[in-house]
Structures are given as structure tokens and as C-alpha cells.
Design a protein around this motif. Structure first.
Motif, mmCIF file in Angstrom:
data_model
loop_
_atom_site.group_PDB
_atom_site.id
_atom_site.type_symbol
_atom_site.label_atom_id
_atom_site.label_comp_id
_atom_site.label_asym_id
_atom_site.label_seq_id
_atom_site.Cartn_x
_atom_site.Cartn_y
_atom_site.Cartn_z
ATOM 1 N N GLU A 1 0.687 -1.159 0.003
ATOM 2 C CA GLU A 1 -0.036 0.094 -0.066
ATOM 3 C C GLU A 1 0.819 1.294 -0.092
ATOM 4 N N ILE B 1 -3.096 3.606 -1.496
ATOM 5 C CA ILE B 1 -3.454 2.968 -2.632
ATOM 6 C C ILE B 1 -2.715 1.846 -2.920
ATOM 7 N N PRO B 2 -3.636 0.695 -3.105
ATOM 8 C CA PRO B 2 -2.563 -0.617 -3.459
ATOM 9 C C PRO B 2 -1.888 -0.541 -4.473
ATOM 10 N N MET B 3 -0.694 -1.078 -4.516
ATOM 11 C CA MET B 3 0.395 -1.289 -5.639
ATOM 12 C C MET B 3 0.429 -2.633 -6.035
#
Lengths: 138, 300
Positions: free
Chosen positions: B262, B266-268
Motif C-alpha cells: 500500500e 493506494i494498493p500497488m
């Protein structure tokens, strides 16, 4: 009294029209402001009043990190953004199953250059309007 | 999953009878064009052209790699702004609009405000000749270019303006000019990468050059759609020669464990699949020779 009622009705009608308007420019600006540390590439304006899902494609490059930020009415709208590979296999999305919430964006670290598809779908949406901005960093 | 439907019109019997077909999104754009036997009469849907245009990677990505190598700014590799007077036809103006736009992106990456101003004026002038100047807020861009602190905003707004121009040209009856702008931008990006790589032999640039097969295929698809314009066809012949070299490049595939982190809420995601281009010295030299020759003919 009649005039007062007329004024209130006009005010309420105006508020309704304002809330149902899709201010794509404003959402685009807000989505771009979330691109901290990434270089701007593209804006995707999302007005789904006619279509349930909106799809775009982009050539993602190896050794590059991409991010898609989202902007929309937070109280009334959720947007699911999913990334698919060239074979239409879903690689990831912004839905948090555990927390049962949608993240306000998604990042993808690309290690295989190719055409990728980005699908936006509105969930629990009163106002199917928003914007997403694509950015990258090396 | 949503299916996009595209219409394309095929004139039959001297243009008196038209037939319409629909194709699904899964069909390859090349196949659609090649399946059409009447090449010069193809009226490709602006929606298809827009799909190809939207997926073309930005030349800014190449400029970002050049900057990341640590090499210093070199204005000598750019197309000189004095050349603008040489461009008299719409095709020449469109292709060099794309070339100058890529140069402007390179200049902005290095925060060179005086050159940014000069290239901005050149791009603006060509946009007037091509009747797309209404997409440029030249006064605002000029203001941003005068201050190095604002060059990020300049890059953002100018990139957005170029995007709007490409969309507009694809939707209008001037899609060929849009294709030439995209081609100019792509060729200049490759040219900058080749020029810098020749001097530095940097590994990441070498990989980036060898990794352009997918974007080149998309570009050729777009150019094929407008090959009734002889200038488009001429450039496309060179691009196809380039494609022959790219087709020989070996690509190694392996998998790794995927992971998610994260970053700022935002998840990466990191993908499992890893593709590595195994470009040889000979292939790099062949690509470089063709790209430099083509680009130098275009900017003359």
C-alpha cells in the motif's frame, strides 16, 4: 406566500440540477492533484450515464510503475477499477474484500510490456460521474 | 465484460453500395484493416483510431528514462526550432508538431525554462497552421514556462492539450494528421533514446529501445488506416522495415511471486509475469541506423 413557495421550488430544482450535473473538469483536476510523485500521462473522463462500464487500453512498459487515481462524489458513488492483461485476464482491482471498501486508486508495477485494459464500473452509484488520471514513474 | 462495437464502412461498386460490419473488441485492429480489400477507400471509424491513439505510450516515458540515467541535458539532439520555416505542407507540419512536442517533453523533464519557452512557441505556431490552436492556452503555458518551479504544471497541461488535439483530429476528418503527429512523437522519442544510448550505452535505454515492439505495432496499425495519404504510407514503409528488426528480438519470460503493497492509501500490485528483451548489439545498431535516418529525413 406564493412567491416564497415559487422561490423555494426554484431553489430546490436548481440544487437538484446542480447535483445531477457531471462536472468532469472538476473531477479531472481533483484526480490529477492526487498524482503525488508520478508524472501525468492521461485523463479518463468517466460519464457512465449511458454505459454501465467504460474501458480504455494503454501500452504499459516494463520497469515502470503506473498509478490510476480516482475522483468522484465520495458520499454517493463508488468506482471499481480493474486492470486486465492482453488476454483479458484480470490482474488486479481496487476493491478491498476484507475492508469491504473501494480504494481511491490503484497502482500497477509493470514487468511485461504489452497492451493492458483498464475497466471502470460504477458501484452503488447515484451519480455515475467521475474522473481518473494515469501517471507513471520509473 | 463490456464489448465495444466498431463500425467501418467498405465502399463497394464504385462507392454506390456500402456495407457495414461490426467487430468485437477482441479482434485485432490489423486484421480489420488487412481484411479490407479496397485499401484506398477504407473509412476507418474514428473510434478505432482513437482506441489505438489512446493506447500509444507517451514519449515522456522515454525522456524520463533518459533523465534517470543521470546524463545531462543536451539541446543539441533536439530538432532546432529554426527548422520550422522549412515545413510547408500539412503533413510536414503535423509530423514535426509531434517531433517538437516530444522535444518539449524532454526539455520540461530537465526544467530548462528558456528552451521550454522556445519550443512552446514553435509548437503553438504549428498548431495555428494546423487549425488546432484553440486547444492551447498559450498565455497560461507561456506564463508557466517562465518559472522553473512551474515546469511540472507546464508538462501536465501541455500533455493534456496534446491529448485533446489527438482526440479531436481522430474524431474529425483529419485523422491522417493525427496519425502523423503520433508517428512524429514516437519517432522522436526513439531518436532521442538512440542518440543518448549511442553516447552512453546505458542498460535501461538499451532495454527501452528493444522494448518498443508493441507500441510500434500499434503505430503501424494506426498508419495503415490512413495510408491513402501518401506521406503516411511513405513513413509507414520505414516503420515496417523497423518492425522486421523488432520481430527478430528474443524475449525471455519468467514468473516471480506477485505482491501488493500500500502506497499513500493506494494498493500497488506487482505482476507475476516478467518479460525481458534480449536485444543484441547488431539489432540495436540496425534499429539506430533506421531510426536516425528516418528522423533526419523528416526534420530536414
Amino acid at each position: 406566500m406564493t412567491l416564497k413557495r415559487l422561490f423555494i421550488s426554484c431553489f430546490m430544482l436548481n440544487s437538484f440540477i446542480m447535483s445531477s450535473e457531471c462536472n468532469l473538469e472538476e473531477f479531472s483536476k481533483n484526480a490529477a492533484q492526487k498524482l503525488a510523485g508520478y508524472t501525468y500521462l492521461k485523463t479518463y473522463k468517466l460519464d457512465a450515464s449511458k454505459e454501465a462500464e467504460i474501458e480504455y487500453s494503454y501500452v504499459f512498459s516494463n520497469n515502470t510503475q503506473y498509478v490510476l487515481t480516482l475522483a468522484h462524489e465520495l458520499e454517493t458513488t463508488d468506482i471499481l477499477v480493474s486492470i486486465y492483461d492482453n488476454n483479458r485476464k484480470e490482474l488486479c482491482n481496487n476493491y478491498d474484500k476484507k475492508g469491504k471498501k473501494y480504494f481511491q486508486g490503484i497502482g500497477y508495477s509493470c514487468s511485461a510490456t504489452g497492451i493492458y485494459y483498464v475497466m471502470f464500473s460504477f458501484k452503488n452509484a447515484k451519480n455515475k460521474c467521475g474522473a481518473s488520471v494515469l501517471g507513471f514513474k520509473k | 465484460m463490456k464489448q465495444r462495437h466498431y463500425k467501418y464502412i467498405v465502399p463497394i461498386l464504385l462507392g454506390t453500395l456500402f456495407s457495414c460490419q461490426k467487430s468485437s473488441n477482441n479482434e485485432d485492429f490489423n486484421q480489420i484493416v488487412e481484411a479490407n480489400p479496397i485499401e484506398t477507400e477504407v473509412d476507418v471509424s474514428s473510434e478505432i483510431a482513437m482506441q489505438v491513439i489512446e493506447q500509444m505510450p507517451s514519449p515522456l516515458e522515454i525522456s524520463a528514462i533518459i533523465k534517470k540515467t543521470g546524463l545531462s541535458y543536451n539541446s543539441g539532439i533536439l530538432n532546432p526550432i529554426t527548422h520550422m520555416e522549412n515545413y510547408t505542407t500539412n503533413s510536414q507540419k503535423a509530423i514535426n508538431f509531434g517531433i517538437y512536442a516530444t522535444d518539449l517533453g524532454y526539455v520540461n523533464m530537465y526544467n530548462s525554462s528558456q528552451d521550454a519557452m522556445n519550443y512552446l512557441e514553435t509548437v503553438s505556431s504549428l498548431s495555428q497552421d494546423l487549425n488546432v490552436s484553440h486547444f492551447f492556452n498559450f498565455e497560461l503555458l507561456q506564463k508557466l514556462a517562465t518559472n522553473e518551479q512551474n515546469l511540472d504544471s507546464l508538462m501536465h497541461i501541455s500533455t493534456q492539450n496534446f491529448e485533446e488535439i489527438n482526440d479531436y483530429l481522430a474524431k474529425s476528418q483529419r485523422g491522417d494528421l493525427g496519425a502523423l503527429i503520433i508517428a512524429g512523437g514516437w519517432i522522436e522519442g526513439m531518436y532521442l533514446a538512440c542518440e543518448v544510448h549511442q553516447k552512453s550505452d546505458h542498460k535501461s535505454l538499451r532495454e527501452k529501445i528493444g522494448d518498443q515492439k508493441v507500441s510500434l505495432s500499434s503505430l503501424i496499425s494506426l498508419m495503415n488506416a490512413y495510408k491513402s495519404n501518401p506521406d503516411v504510407e511513405l513513413i509507414n514503409k520505414d516503420l515496417m522495415k523497423l518492425q522486421n528488426i523488432f520481430n527478430k528480438i528474443q524475449v525471455k519470460e519468467h514468473t516471480r511471486e506477485s505482491k501488493v503493497i500500500e502506497e499513500d492509501g493506494i494498493p500497488m500490485y506487482q505482476d507475476k509475469k516478467v518479460l525481458t528483451v534480449m536485444v543484441t548489439d547488431d539489432e540495436i545498431n540496425q534499429i539506430r541506423t533506421l531510426v536516425i535516418d528516418l528522423r533526419n529525413r523528416l526534420v530536414k
